[in-house]
Design a protein around this motif. Structure first.
Motif, PDB file in Angstrom:
ATOM      1  N   LEU A 109       0.830  -1.208   0.000  1.00 46.48           N
ATOM      2  CA  LEU A 109       0.000   0.000   0.000  1.00 46.48           C
ATOM      3  C   LEU A 109       0.864   1.257   0.000  1.00 46.48           C
ATOM      4  CD1 LEU A 109      -2.905  -0.924   2.437  1.00 46.48           C
ATOM      5  CD2 LEU A 109      -3.034  -0.591  -0.027  1.00 46.48           C
ATOM      6  N   TYR A 110       1.929   1.272   0.759  1.00 50.70           N
ATOM      7  CA  TYR A 110       2.799   2.449   0.827  1.00 50.70           C
ATOM      8  C   TYR A 110       3.421   2.741  -0.543  1.00 50.70           C
ATOM      9  CZ  TYR A 110       6.687   5.517   1.880  1.00 50.70           C
ATOM     10  OH  TYR A 110       7.569   6.557   1.867  1.00 50.70           O
ATOM     11  N   PHE A 111       4.030   1.734  -1.143  1.00 47.31           N
ATOM     12  CA  PHE A 111       4.720   1.962  -2.406  1.00 47.31           C
ATOM     13  C   PHE A 111       3.747   2.156  -3.574  1.00 47.31           C
ATOM     14  CE2 PHE A 111       8.252  -0.107  -0.086  1.00 47.31           C
ATOM     15  CZ  PHE A 111       9.179   0.913  -0.228  1.00 47.31           C
ATOM     16  N   ALA A 112       2.588   1.551  -3.540  1.00 48.13           N
ATOM     17  CA  ALA A 112       1.661   1.649  -4.662  1.00 48.13           C
ATOM     18  C   ALA A 112       0.741   2.853  -4.570  1.00 48.13           C
ATOM     19  CB  ALA A 112       0.816   0.381  -4.749  1.00 48.13           C
ATOM     20  N   VAL A 113       0.290   3.182  -3.395  1.00 44.62           N
ATOM     21  CA  VAL A 113      -0.733   4.210  -3.266  1.00 44.62           C
ATOM     22  C   VAL A 113      -0.173   5.500  -2.670  1.00 44.62           C
ATOM     23  CG1 VAL A 113      -2.960   4.754  -2.219  1.00 44.62           C
ATOM     24  CG2 VAL A 113      -2.503   2.450  -3.032  1.00 44.62           C
ATOM     25  N   ILE A 114       0.400   5.407  -1.514  1.00 37.43           N
ATOM     26  CA  ILE A 114       0.782   6.610  -0.773  1.00 37.43           C
ATOM     27  C   ILE A 114       1.962   7.348  -1.445  1.00 37.43           C
ATOM     28  CG2 ILE A 114       1.667   7.444   1.433  1.00 37.43           C
ATOM     29  CD1 ILE A 114       0.071   5.185   2.753  1.00 37.43           C
ATOM     30  N   GLN A 115       2.972   6.608  -1.861  1.00 33.21           N
ATOM     31  CA  GLN A 115       4.141   7.237  -2.481  1.00 33.21           C
ATOM     32  C   GLN A 115       3.765   7.894  -3.806  1.00 33.21           C
ATOM     33  OE1 GLN A 115       7.505   4.726  -3.461  1.00 33.21           O
ATOM     34  NE2 GLN A 115       8.821   6.097  -2.258  1.00 33.21           N
ATOM     35  N   SER A 116       2.901   7.259  -4.592  1.00 34.70           N
ATOM     36  CA  SER A 116       2.500   7.858  -5.863  1.00 34.70           C
ATOM     37  C   SER A 116       1.589   9.057  -5.648  1.00 34.70           C
ATOM     38  CB  SER A 116       1.820   6.824  -6.755  1.00 34.70           C
ATOM     39  OG  SER A 116       0.616   6.397  -6.163  1.00 34.70           O
ATOM     40  N   ALA A 117       0.838   9.116  -4.547  1.00 35.16           N
ATOM     41  CA  ALA A 117      -0.031  10.245  -4.266  1.00 35.16           C
ATOM     42  C   ALA A 117       0.770  11.453  -3.778  1.00 35.16           C
ATOM     43  CB  ALA A 117      -1.056   9.858  -3.208  1.00 35.16           C
ATOM     44  N   MET A 118       1.943  11.261  -3.225  1.00 32.74           N
ATOM     45  CA  MET A 118       2.745  12.349  -2.701  1.00 32.74           C
ATOM     46  C   MET A 118       3.578  13.011  -3.799  1.00 32.74           C
ATOM     47  SD  MET A 118       3.859  10.804   0.948  1.00 32.74           S
ATOM     48  CE  MET A 118       4.376  12.335   1.640  1.00 32.74           C
ATOM     49  N   ARG A 119       3.632  12.489  -4.985  1.00 29.97           N
ATOM     50  CA  ARG A 119       4.420  13.094  -6.068  1.00 29.97           C
ATOM     51  C   ARG A 119       3.707  14.225  -6.681  1.00 29.97           C
ATOM     52  NH1 ARG A 119       7.022   7.961  -9.104  1.00 29.97           N
ATOM     53  NH2 ARG A 119       8.132   7.223  -7.318  1.00 29.97           N
TER      54      ARG A 119
END
Length: 119
Positions: A109-119
């Motif tokens: 979830l962190y690498f797929a969702v949260i990290q891509s949302a913070m870019r």
């Protein structure tokens, strides 16, 4: 006085050898019934136990207790261990395995969702 149960002749009260022979016969019958699709194993086993129950009603309480102790003990002794489903496998999932799975899900979830949302 003798009595017949499932084709075996019994003294009243039955001897240990007669009880063991009955347990072996019932085990053999159950093993054979497994391969017949038209036989429902639950009903078959209950019918066997009902015949034994009716037979033991003619014994006094102490004799009945001794009979069942020997009969059930012999059935347990001759039971096959199921290598595919050992008794300790029924314990459930360990706490470590649950936390490991949760950690993997959190990383995904962190690498797929949260990290891509913070870019």
């Amino acid at each position: 006085m003798t009595r017949t149960l499932d084709g075996l002749n019994f003294d009243m009260p039955p001897t240990a050898d007669q009880i063991v022979a009955l347990a072996h016969l019932h085990r053999q019958n159950l093993d054979e019934a497994i391969f017949h699709q038209e036989i429902h194993l639950g009903d078959f086993g209950l019918a066997q136990r009902k015949r034994v129950y009716d037979f033991t009603r003619e014994l006094n309480e102490a004799q009945r207790e001794k009979f069942y102790e020997m009969y059930n003990g012999e059935l347990l002794r001759t039971a096959d261990e199921d290598d595919l489903h050992p008794a300790d496998a029924e314990g459930g999932v360990s706490v470590f395995a649950v936390f490991l799975v949760l950690a993997i899900i959190a990383m995904i979830l962190y690498f797929a969702v949260i990290q891509s949302a913070m870019r």
